[in-house]
Design a protein around this motif. Sequence first.
Motif, short mmCIF file in Angstrom:
data_model
loop_
_atom_site.label_atom_id
_atom_site.label_comp_id
_atom_site.label_asym_id
_atom_site.label_seq_id
_atom_site.Cartn_x
_atom_site.Cartn_y
_atom_site.Cartn_z
N TYR A 116 3.87 -1.45 5.76
CA TYR A 116 2.54 -0.91 5.44
C TYR A 116 1.69 -1.97 4.74
O TYR A 116 0.52 -2.18 5.09
CB TYR A 116 2.68 0.33 4.56
CG TYR A 116 1.36 0.77 3.96
CD1 TYR A 116 0.45 1.53 4.69
CD2 TYR A 116 1.01 0.39 2.66
CE1 TYR A 116 -0.77 1.90 4.15
CE2 TYR A 116 -0.21 0.76 2.11
CZ TYR A 116 -1.10 1.52 2.85
OH TYR A 116 -2.31 1.88 2.31
N LEU A 117 2.27 -2.63 3.76
CA LEU A 117 1.52 -3.66 3.03
C LEU A 117 1.06 -4.76 3.96
O LEU A 117 -0.09 -5.23 3.90
CB LEU A 117 2.38 -4.24 1.90
CG LEU A 117 2.58 -3.37 0.67
CD1 LEU A 117 3.48 -4.08 -0.33
CD2 LEU A 117 1.25 -3.02 0.01
N HIS A 118 1.96 -5.20 4.84
CA HIS A 118 1.60 -6.27 5.76
C HIS A 118 0.44 -5.85 6.67
O HIS A 118 -0.48 -6.65 6.92
CB HIS A 118 2.81 -6.67 6.60
CG HIS A 118 2.49 -7.68 7.66
ND1 HIS A 118 2.07 -8.96 7.36
CD2 HIS A 118 2.51 -7.59 9.02
CE1 HIS A 118 1.85 -9.62 8.48
NE2 HIS A 118 2.10 -8.81 9.50
N GLN A 119 0.46 -4.62 7.12
CA GLN A 119 -0.63 -4.12 7.97
C GLN A 119 -1.96 -4.13 7.25
O GLN A 119 -3.02 -4.29 7.87
CB GLN A 119 -0.30 -2.70 8.44
CG GLN A 119 0.84 -2.62 9.44
CD GLN A 119 1.30 -1.20 9.69
OE1 GLN A 119 0.68 -0.23 9.20
NE2 GLN A 119 2.38 -1.04 10.44
N GLN A 120 -1.90 -4.01 5.93
CA GLN A 120 -3.12 -4.03 5.11
C GLN A 120 -3.49 -5.45 4.67
O GLN A 120 -4.46 -5.65 3.94
CB GLN A 120 -2.94 -3.15 3.87
CG GLN A 120 -2.58 -1.71 4.18
CD GLN A 120 -3.62 -1.02 5.02
OE1 GLN A 120 -4.82 -1.12 4.75
NE2 GLN A 120 -3.18 -0.32 6.07
N GLY A 293 8.64 -15.72 10.60
CA GLY A 293 8.61 -14.27 10.55
C GLY A 293 7.81 -13.78 9.36
O GLY A 293 7.56 -14.53 8.41
N VAL A 294 7.41 -12.52 9.42
CA VAL A 294 6.68 -11.92 8.30
C VAL A 294 7.58 -11.92 7.07
O VAL A 294 8.81 -11.80 7.17
CB VAL A 294 6.26 -10.48 8.68
CG1 VAL A 294 5.48 -9.84 7.55
CG2 VAL A 294 5.42 -10.50 9.94
N TRP A 295 6.98 -12.03 5.91
CA TRP A 295 7.72 -12.14 4.64
C TRP A 295 8.86 -11.13 4.52
O TRP A 295 9.96 -11.48 4.09
CB TRP A 295 6.76 -12.00 3.47
CG TRP A 295 5.97 -10.72 3.47
CD1 TRP A 295 4.84 -10.46 4.22
CD2 TRP A 295 6.24 -9.53 2.74
NE1 TRP A 295 4.41 -9.17 4.00
CE2 TRP A 295 5.23 -8.58 3.09
CE3 TRP A 295 7.21 -9.16 1.83
CZ2 TRP A 295 5.20 -7.30 2.54
CZ3 TRP A 295 7.18 -7.88 1.28
CH2 TRP A 295 6.18 -6.97 1.64
N TYR A 296 8.64 -9.88 4.90
CA TYR A 296 9.67 -8.86 4.70
C TYR A 296 10.78 -8.92 5.75
O TYR A 296 11.80 -8.26 5.62
CB TYR A 296 9.06 -7.45 4.65
CG TYR A 296 8.41 -6.97 5.94
CD1 TYR A 296 9.17 -6.36 6.94
CD2 TYR A 296 7.04 -7.09 6.13
CE1 TYR A 296 8.57 -5.91 8.11
CE2 TYR A 296 6.44 -6.63 7.29
CZ TYR A 296 7.20 -6.05 8.28
OH TYR A 296 6.62 -5.60 9.43
N GLU A 297 10.59 -9.77 6.78
CA GLU A 297 11.63 -9.97 7.79
C GLU A 297 12.44 -11.24 7.52
O GLU A 297 13.33 -11.58 8.30
CB GLU A 297 11.00 -10.04 9.18
CG GLU A 297 10.37 -8.73 9.63
CD GLU A 297 9.72 -8.83 10.99
OE1 GLU A 297 9.44 -9.97 11.43
OE2 GLU A 297 9.49 -7.79 11.61
#
Length: 447
Positions: A116-120, A293-297
């Motif tokens: 969710y945070l990444h989408q924002q 990759g995105v931070w959370y991945e």
Amino acid sequence: MKRKTFIQLGTTMAATSVLSPLTSWGQGPGLHNWAGNVTYSTGNVQYPKSVAEVQAIVKKHPKLKTLGTRHCFNTIADSKDDLLSTRDLNKVVSIDQKAKTVTVEAGIKYGELAPYLHQQGFALHNLASLPHISVGGSITTATHGSGVKNGNLASSVSGLEVVIADGSVVHFSKHTNQEQLNSVVVGLGAIGVITKVTLDIVPTFMVRQRVFTNMPLAQVKHNFEKIVSAGYSVSLFTDWQNDIVSEVWIKSRMDEKDHTEAEFYGAKAATKNRHPVIAQSAEKCTDQMGVPGVWYERLPHFKMGFTPSTGKELQSEYFIPFKHAVEAITAIARLGKQIGPHLFITEIRTIAADNLWMSPCHNQTSITIHFTWKPETEAVLKLLPIIERELAPYNARPHWGKIFTIAPNFLASRYEKLSEFKKTVALYDPKGKFRNAFLNKNIYGII
């Protein structure tokens, strides 16, 4: 129906004398923790879906403890009376893009919040090795990730909403009283039921991860600071058997150096994805080999959709001032032959200092020496006092949610704010509604 605790993970040097035997790993009746080594002393669990329901439950029960995702390896969240789970308090409440904060319900898992945070367009500054844990449970036990400049997960808290012992709601904010917030964030479940958390957030970012294998331990001793500063987050893995660090995981932001070299301080670049425990499949681990990759991945070691680590295990972890890193690592290396037969793997990480009263990183940048043990409780509880004696000269502080046997008087001497913390607890819980055997022993010294 109330039940006796399956295994009491004690905190005295003679812990083995007061333990029930672990007769069948993860089996039997009752509510278990994630790893199966603790069966909670009651099956009476309430699952509120709103703050109003939390208030009603707190008012009703004279004794109560809060459960998060049950990832603690000791009895910090145990109760022989009643439990309240924040499982269903798992929503994003709001995001303030201007202030760069997000407010969430305490039961939300990091693996749920992060996309969710990444989408924002935002991110958290760091994540723990697994994303399966809840925000509320993680901050109250000072759970952490890695990075010499990265504080633990609790260090990003800028506000809290807590239902205290009389059922009223109290708000804490760094904007109104930073020191008051510092006193309660790592609250060990003693302040009340955390219902909402406001976290500082940062612009989203990408990370790549590379692994190097078989670094001579001598390189760690001679170049420790350079090695652990080589990326945004760095982890060292060893089983202490061959004077070798079996794996070095370097997680780097895309605006940092990419370690494409074939050799890193004597370690060779991995040619495929790796699991920290060599015998385990890398399928459950986040992608490596420098793939962005995105931070959370990338910041966690394990993917959200898989059972992390080895599953059936015990864990212990000790925080040591960064300045004593090499001495502490050398001390544990001397115990390698004793430790090895009972160990899956050790991970060495770094965490920045913080101002949170009961955080193991309070006023000290730290390294942690983390032990992922085989499910051999009796052997582990015999080893821990030996390990703790080796680390005692460095005033090692244990992870609050993992197994340790440091006596309460030694523990108290390592937390300069402990007496003030107890006064804070008394202010919000004067009759000890949220006290349990773990807190009685480790915070109040009641054996």
